[in-house]
Scaffold this motif. Structure first.
Motif, PDB file in Angstrom:
ATOM      1  N   GLU A 192      -5.566  88.159  42.593  1.00 25.17           N
ATOM      2  CA  GLU A 192      -5.914  89.599  43.129  1.00 25.17           C
ATOM      3  C   GLU A 192      -4.909  90.104  43.962  1.00 25.17           C
ATOM      4  O   GLU A 192      -4.802  91.282  44.676  1.00 25.17           O
ATOM      5  N   ASN A 193      -4.301  89.088  44.894  1.00 22.96           N
ATOM      6  CA  ASN A 193      -3.522  89.453  46.070  1.00 22.96           C
ATOM      7  C   ASN A 193      -4.015  90.390  47.099  1.00 22.96           C
ATOM      8  O   ASN A 193      -3.743  91.180  47.580  1.00 22.96           O
ATOM      9  N   LYS A 194      -5.438  89.963  47.417  1.00 26.07           N
ATOM     10  CA  LYS A 194      -6.376  90.709  48.487  1.00 26.07           C
ATOM     11  C   LYS A 194      -5.823  90.776  49.627  1.00 26.07           C
ATOM     12  O   LYS A 194      -5.135  89.755  50.108  1.00 26.07           O
ATOM     13  N   GLY A 195      -5.559  91.914  50.285  1.00 24.64           N
ATOM     14  CA  GLY A 195      -5.143  92.093  51.637  1.00 24.64           C
ATOM     15  C   GLY A 195      -3.518  92.371  51.535  1.00 24.64           C
ATOM     16  O   GLY A 195      -2.953  92.582  52.570  1.00 24.64           O
ATOM     17  N   TYR A 196      -2.966  92.401  50.326  1.00 25.12           N
ATOM     18  CA  TYR A 196      -1.523  92.668  50.213  1.00 25.12           C
ATOM     19  C   TYR A 196      -1.377  94.093  49.893  1.00 25.12           C
ATOM     20  O   TYR A 196      -2.101  94.958  49.257  1.00 25.12           O
ATOM     21  N   SER A 197      -0.311  94.692  50.460  1.00 19.76           N
ATOM     22  CA  SER A 197       0.130  96.387  50.190  1.00 19.76           C
ATOM     23  C   SER A 197       1.657  96.358  49.821  1.00 19.76           C
ATOM     24  O   SER A 197       2.294  95.560  50.064  1.00 19.76           O
ATOM     25  N   TYR A 198       1.761  97.271  49.010  1.00 19.59           N
ATOM     26  CA  TYR A 198       3.134  97.447  48.310  1.00 19.59           C
ATOM     27  C   TYR A 198       3.760  98.889  48.530  1.00 19.59           C
ATOM     28  O   TYR A 198       2.789  99.828  48.472  1.00 19.59           O
ATOM     29  N   THR A 199       4.910  99.064  48.554  1.00 18.05           N
ATOM     30  CA  THR A 199       5.580 100.349  48.679  1.00 18.05           C
ATOM     31  C   THR A 199       5.605 101.092  47.391  1.00 18.05           C
ATOM     32  O   THR A 199       5.736 100.458  46.207  1.00 18.05           O
ATOM     33  N   ARG A 257      -0.036  94.134  42.125  1.00 20.78           N
ATOM     34  CA  ARG A 257       0.599  92.948  42.698  1.00 20.78           C
ATOM     35  C   ARG A 257       2.256  93.154  43.062  1.00 20.78           C
ATOM     36  O   ARG A 257       2.862  91.936  42.949  1.00 20.78           O
ATOM     37  N   SER A 258       2.748  94.274  42.784  1.00 21.46           N
ATOM     38  CA  SER A 258       4.095  94.420  43.207  1.00 21.46           C
ATOM     39  C   SER A 258       4.356  95.936  43.665  1.00 21.46           C
ATOM     40  O   SER A 258       3.467  96.682  43.283  1.00 21.46           O
ATOM     41  N   PRO A 259       5.545  96.032  44.279  1.00 18.15           N
ATOM     42  CA  PRO A 259       5.887  97.483  44.459  1.00 18.15           C
ATOM     43  C   PRO A 259       6.183  98.361  43.288  1.00 18.15           C
ATOM     44  O   PRO A 259       6.195  97.727  42.207  1.00 18.15           O
ATOM     45  N   ILE A 307       0.677 100.927  50.008  1.00 14.19           N
ATOM     46  CA  ILE A 307      -0.646 100.868  49.382  1.00 14.19           C
ATOM     47  C   ILE A 307      -1.187  99.548  48.980  1.00 14.19           C
ATOM     48  O   ILE A 307      -0.557  98.740  48.573  1.00 14.19           O
ATOM     49  N   ALA A 308      -2.523  99.288  49.375  1.00 10.99           N
ATOM     50  CA  ALA A 308      -3.028  98.035  49.013  1.00 10.99           C
ATOM     51  C   ALA A 308      -3.096  97.806  47.727  1.00 10.99           C
ATOM     52  O   ALA A 308      -3.329  98.509  46.980  1.00 10.99           O
ATOM     53  N   ASN A 309      -3.100  96.533  47.162  1.00 11.77           N
ATOM     54  CA  ASN A 309      -3.134  96.077  45.943  1.00 11.77           C
ATOM     55  C   ASN A 309      -4.588  96.499  45.319  1.00 11.77           C
ATOM     56  O   ASN A 309      -5.542  96.332  45.898  1.00 11.77           O
ATOM     57  N   GLY A 310      -4.123  97.201  44.127  1.00  7.71           N
ATOM     58  CA  GLY A 310      -5.529  97.578  43.400  1.00  7.71           C
ATOM     59  C   GLY A 310      -5.742  99.163  43.824  1.00  7.71           C
ATOM     60  O   GLY A 310      -6.416  99.952  43.128  1.00  7.71           O
ATOM     61  N   GLY A 311      -5.131  99.589  44.671  1.00  8.34           N
ATOM     62  CA  GLY A 311      -5.209 100.952  45.137  1.00  8.34           C
ATOM     63  C   GLY A 311      -4.396 101.989  44.057  1.00  8.34           C
ATOM     64  O   GLY A 311      -3.362 101.335  43.505  1.00  8.34           O
TER      65      GLY A 311
END
Length: 497
Positions: free
Chosen positions: A39-46, A115-117, A83-87
């Motif tokens: 889930e990559n909780k807590g990660y954000s991507y451009t 899970r990726s930009p 943006i947070a993963n899942g957003g």
């Protein structure tokens, strides 16, 4: 050494095992965080992408209704807020480029972060259609003014200078995006992109020659986002690509009154149609779709003007309106984002068959076939050059020697006799001029010639004696006399609303 009792040894073994398990668990957690868990909780991507075709300034993008990003040129972009993963992300256009009044669209603009930009958002800005035109008689000049919702009209004096016609400017709909005169020089039509209508006028020939008299029933309904008006060579039919409803409205033109009568339901197209080209014979209509990167070929019913689709051909990124040679056997489009020309043969019923591609300079904004049908020129905005090609007997293209221009040559045109070529240099406020000899270009003495601020359109009168540039930055038209050498002599400037 101190001997340990059996219980103490057992306790140490238990504690050591717990420490190993804890250490392993912590290590696994770190490993999963670094490699990305399910889930990559807590990660954000451009969220990022690329802009094609932007010439004017002032384009503003948004993501999820905020994080405003101003874009000043065709290039890649990245929003500042990750943006947070899942957003979700939703890229939209907050402000269209006002300087040149371009219309831009978003492709691949929304989705869920997974899970990726995000790197595939595409902003495509269509080139403005004809907003400056000389009527077929060579007596008048008309221009559409998107910012002030009207049409300006000027009389061409004997010197080529322009004089505003009484009553000018004439009211149009909201954001008139183009202006077109019918082949007979009787009527003027403007596509109002923001009010989804077509304004229609009769050209006064009695009371105030050149003035525009709105036709009864005008404005006429169109689809959503009418971009331009194309009239067939006979002057009987009009075609309007509707940028946001993905179709083309078809109209018959009353030869006496100029009234538009819609023919059937709008014809389906690819995504985001912005140009219709009618071939010189008046038998076929070609629709350029910048969203789906296609050109739809259609036959034209000679009685009603209705369109029947016969083929769809792929293009490169941001294709220019299709150009057809005088004998209607070959067709070409310059692809701004791909920096090349696609060549098609025209088959039975007007169908397009892709043949080949040839490279141009960087970002060809405009393609012109010379009046003889033997040569092709493209104005290349990012390499500041004009590419030259000879058209072979089979329609194939052979590259000639390119020529330098001013900065950001936006449009290229030739005089009606095919003796001279001119490029409007948007970035250096000038016009480059060339003589044409067997297709080759030679810079004319004195070139480049001074224009207004940000020239982006050129028009030449039918006699080939006068030239006019439409200047976006100074809201003006520069007038010139074309000398026998092809040099341009200024005949003054008129202001626009």
């Amino acid at each position: 050494m101190v001997a340990l009792s059996g219980d103490k040894t057992k306790n140490i073994r238990i504690m050591t095992g717990k420490l190993v398990r804890i250490t392993f668990a912590l290590g696994l957690a770190v490993f999963l965080m670094s490699c990305g868990s399910s889930e990559n909780k807590g990660y954000s991507y451009t969220v990022r992408g690329v802009v094609h075709g932007l010439v004017g300034s002032g384009l503003v993008l948004q993501n999820n209704g905020g994080d405003d990003l101003t874009i000043s040129s065709s290039s890649s972009f990245t929003f500042s807020k990750a943006i947070a993963n899942g957003g979700t992300y939703n890229v939209t256009i907050k402000t269209q480029p006002p300087t040149l009044s371009q219309t831009c669209i978003v492709t691949n603009g929304s989705g869920i972060i997974n899970r990726s930009p995000v790197a595939d958002v595409v902003i495509t800005c269509a080139p403005p259609p004809s907003r400056l035109i000389v009527d077929p008689s060579g007596k008048f000049v008309y221009t559409a003014n998107p910012a002030t919702n009207n049409i300006s009209a000027f009389k061409i004096e004997s010197t080529g200078a322009l004089t505003a016609i009484a009553g000018s400017p004439f009211t149009a709909g909201t954001k008139p995006n183009s202006v077109t005169v019918d082949p007979g020089g009787k009527f003027v039509y403007a596509a109002n992109i923001n009010s989804n209508t077509i304004s229609a006028y009769q050209i006064d020939t009695v009371t105030t020659p050149g003035a525009l008299i709105e036709i009864a029933g005008s404005p006429f309904a169109a689809g959503t986002g009418p971009y331009a008006v194309t009239i067939d060579p006979s002057g009987k039919f009009a075609y309007v690509p509707n940028l946001y409803s993905d179709n083309v409205s078809v109209y018959s033109i009353n030869s006496t009154t100029g009234v538009l009568t819609q023919v059937g339901s709008p014809a389906a197209t690819g995504l985001k149609p912005y140009a219709v080209t009618v071939d010189p014979t008046g038998q076929f209509a070609y629709i350029t779709n910048m969203g789906s990167k296609t050109i739809y070929a259609n036959t034209i019913d000679s009685t009603t003007g209705a369109l029947t689709a016969v083929s769809a051909a792929a293009t490169g990124i941001l294709p220019a309106p299709l150009a057809v040679n005088p004998s209607s056997t070959f067709a070409y489009t310059a692809n701004y984002g791909s920096s090349n020309i696609y060549f098609y043969t025209i088959g039975s019923g007007g169908a397009l068959a892709y043949d080949s591609a040839v490279s141009t300079g960087t970002n060809p904004a405009c393609l012109r076939i010379d009046p003889t049908g033997q040569f092709i020129y493209t104005s290349n905005m990012s390499s500041n050059t004009i590419s030259v090609f000879t058209i072979g007997t089979a329609g194939d293209l052979t590259a000639g020697t390119s020529r330098s221009t001013g900065t950001k040559p936006y449009v290229i045109t030739t005089d009606p006799a095919g003796k001279f070529a001119y490029a409007a240099n948007y970035g250096s406020d000038s016009i480059s001029a060339y003589t044409i000899t067997a297709g080759a270009l030679t810079t004319i003495d004195g070139s480049p010639f001074t224009a207004g601020n940000k020239p982006y359109a050129l028009a030449i009168n039918p006699a080939g004696t006068f030239a006019y540039s439409l200047n976006a930055g100074s809201s003006s038209i520069s007038a010139y006399k074309i000398e026998t050498t092809g040099a341009l002599t200024s005949e003054g400037t008129v202001s626009l609303p």
